[in-house]
Design a protein around this motif. Structure first.
Motif, PDB file in Angstrom:
ATOM      1  N   ILE A  46      66.530  24.770 -14.036  1.00 38.55           N
ATOM      2  CA  ILE A  46      65.834  24.767 -12.755  1.00 38.55           C
ATOM      3  C   ILE A  46      66.792  24.186 -11.728  1.00 38.55           C
ATOM      4  O   ILE A  46      67.349  23.101 -11.918  1.00 38.55           O
ATOM      5  CB  ILE A  46      64.550  23.929 -12.823  1.00 38.55           C
ATOM      6  N   ASP A  74      58.104  20.678 -23.305  1.00 38.17           N
ATOM      7  CA  ASP A  74      59.409  21.332 -23.224  1.00 38.17           C
ATOM      8  C   ASP A  74      60.298  20.599 -22.221  1.00 38.17           C
ATOM      9  O   ASP A  74      59.823  20.081 -21.213  1.00 38.17           O
ATOM     10  CB  ASP A  74      59.256  22.790 -22.779  1.00 38.17           C
ATOM     11  N   GLU A 108      71.118  29.022 -20.290  1.00 43.22           N
ATOM     12  CA  GLU A 108      70.132  28.013 -20.649  1.00 43.22           C
ATOM     13  C   GLU A 108      69.024  28.034 -19.607  1.00 43.22           C
ATOM     14  O   GLU A 108      69.180  28.578 -18.525  1.00 43.22           O
ATOM     15  CB  GLU A 108      70.809  26.636 -20.687  1.00 43.22           C
ATOM     16  N   ARG A 109      67.888  27.468 -19.945  1.00 50.06           N
ATOM     17  CA  ARG A 109      66.810  27.344 -18.965  1.00 50.06           C
ATOM     18  C   ARG A 109      67.183  26.224 -17.993  1.00 50.06           C
ATOM     19  O   ARG A 109      67.190  25.038 -18.350  1.00 50.06           O
ATOM     20  CB  ARG A 109      65.471  27.034 -19.654  1.00 50.06           C
ATOM     21  N   PHE A 126      63.884  20.791 -19.760  1.00 42.88           N
ATOM     22  CA  PHE A 126      64.754  21.736 -19.067  1.00 42.88           C
ATOM     23  C   PHE A 126      65.895  20.994 -18.391  1.00 42.88           C
ATOM     24  O   PHE A 126      65.781  19.811 -18.061  1.00 42.88           O
ATOM     25  CB  PHE A 126      63.977  22.517 -17.990  1.00 42.88           C
ATOM     26  N   TYR A 156      64.530  26.826  -7.431  1.00 43.55           N
ATOM     27  CA  TYR A 156      64.662  28.143  -8.059  1.00 43.55           C
ATOM     28  C   TYR A 156      64.490  27.973  -9.571  1.00 43.55           C
ATOM     29  O   TYR A 156      65.279  27.287 -10.214  1.00 43.55           O
ATOM     30  CB  TYR A 156      66.017  28.763  -7.707  1.00 43.55           C
ATOM     31  N   GLY A 157      63.455  28.609 -10.099  1.00 41.54           N
ATOM     32  CA  GLY A 157      63.113  28.348 -11.495  1.00 41.54           C
ATOM     33  C   GLY A 157      62.720  29.564 -12.306  1.00 41.54           C
ATOM     34  O   GLY A 157      61.967  29.437 -13.286  1.00 41.54           O
ATOM     35  N   GLU A 158      63.200  30.754 -11.922  1.00 40.48           N
ATOM     36  CA  GLU A 158      62.915  31.931 -12.735  1.00 40.48           C
ATOM     37  C   GLU A 158      63.444  31.714 -14.157  1.00 40.48           C
ATOM     38  O   GLU A 158      64.508  31.117 -14.354  1.00 40.48           O
ATOM     39  CB  GLU A 158      63.561  33.176 -12.131  1.00 40.48           C
ATOM     40  N   ILE A 159      62.706  32.193 -15.136  1.00 44.06           N
ATOM     41  CA  ILE A 159      63.027  31.921 -16.533  1.00 44.06           C
ATOM     42  C   ILE A 159      64.440  32.367 -16.899  1.00 44.06           C
ATOM     43  O   ILE A 159      65.167  31.668 -17.603  1.00 44.06           O
ATOM     44  CB  ILE A 159      61.996  32.600 -17.461  1.00 44.06           C
ATOM     45  N   ASP A 160      64.847  33.516 -16.408  1.00 39.92           N
ATOM     46  CA  ASP A 160      66.141  34.071 -16.803  1.00 39.92           C
ATOM     47  C   ASP A 160      67.201  33.947 -15.707  1.00 39.92           C
ATOM     48  O   ASP A 160      68.181  34.676 -15.702  1.00 39.92           O
ATOM     49  CB  ASP A 160      65.977  35.543 -17.194  1.00 39.92           C
ATOM     50  N   ARG A 161      67.035  32.998 -14.791  1.00 38.05           N
ATOM     51  CA  ARG A 161      67.986  32.903 -13.672  1.00 38.05           C
ATOM     52  C   ARG A 161      69.386  32.513 -14.149  1.00 38.05           C
ATOM     53  O   ARG A 161      70.377  32.850 -13.529  1.00 38.05           O
ATOM     54  CB  ARG A 161      67.495  31.924 -12.615  1.00 38.05           C
ATOM     55  N   ASP A 162      69.484  31.734 -15.220  1.00 32.59           N
ATOM     56  CA  ASP A 162      70.768  31.361 -15.815  1.00 32.59           C
ATOM     57  C   ASP A 162      70.757  31.831 -17.264  1.00 32.59           C
ATOM     58  O   ASP A 162      70.013  31.293 -18.088  1.00 32.59           O
ATOM     59  CB  ASP A 162      70.962  29.847 -15.744  1.00 32.59           C
TER      60      ASP A 162
END
Length: 229
Positions: A96, A12, A93-94, A14, A84-90
């Motif tokens: 990091i 994947d 789109e994914r 990112f 900062y890499g939480e899945i739903d932070r943005d």
């Protein structure tokens, strides 16, 4: 196609961004440089300054690019806060994000560049209004700043070349968000040996005025000095 290229292409991908917490000191308060986000999601929301990592640059180079483009300054004090890499932070789109904080002297930067980028200064207490996880980034940066300011003269990067002891105390009170005893503060600072009294006097606050001080050494050299504040 080689085995290694097949392996990499099957993983994947990112987006990687840098977010910059740019701090300044004016009117006895810590200020944060922000802008209004121009795209969805969270269009119009208050955001930290930042950008995406480009193929030909490192993370530090990306953060330096953002800082220089915004301020016109070089050799700015900058330090990484965290990733900062939480899945739903943005929600868009994914992404990091690697966050940095920077300390600048507000008397030396080019404010015309801020207008170009629709950037503006707000009180650090307004950080709670930022979009996404940017408030957490700012909280983490302030925690680092307070810890380092207790051991190194790091906060002096926020001051002009010459300053009064009153300005210096106001800076530390802003960093730690509480008042300090004037006599004890001055005794402590003067005992450390890195301040030099000048012959110039600031008379903006009173007729008697207050002497300006400056550092005996280069500010980068001072960062190698440790003390217990």
């Amino acid at each position: 196609m080689t085995l290694s290229s097949t392996f990499y292409s099957s993983q994947d991908s990112f987006l990687v961004a840098v977010d910059c917490i740019i701090l300044g000191f004016k009117e006895n308060e810590i200020s944060l440089l922000v802008h209004k986000r121009e795209m969805e999601p969270a269009k119009g929301g208050m955001s930290l300054m930042g950008g995406f990592l480009q193929n030909d640059e490192s993370l530090n180079q990306a953060a330096t690019r953002v800082l220089t483009n915004l301020t016109g300054l070089e050799n700015i004090f900058m330090e990484q806060v965290g990733t900062y890499g939480e899945i739903d932070r943005d929600p868009g789109e994914r992404v990091i994000s690697v966050c940095y904080y920077a300390l600048i002297d507000l008397s030396s930067y080019d404010d015309t560049l801020l207008k170009k980028h629709n950037a503006f200064w707000v009180n650090i207490n307004s950080a709670a209004e930022l979009i996404f996880d940017h408030p957490q980034m700012v909280d983490d940066a302030i925690t680092i700043l307070r810890r380092k300011a207790s051991m190194q003269p790091i906060g002096f990067n926020l001051l002009p070349e010459k300053f009064t002891l009153t300005q210096l105390q106001a800076l530390y009170e802003a960093i730690y968000d509480h008042s300090m005893d004037k006599r004890n503060f001055r005794k402590k600072m003067l005992s450390m040996g890195f301040l030099q009294k000048t012959d110039e006097i600031d008379k903006s606050g009173s007729k008697k005025g207050a002497f300006y001080y400056q550092f005996k050494e280069d500010r980068n050299e001072l960062l190698n000095t440790s003390y217990a504040f």
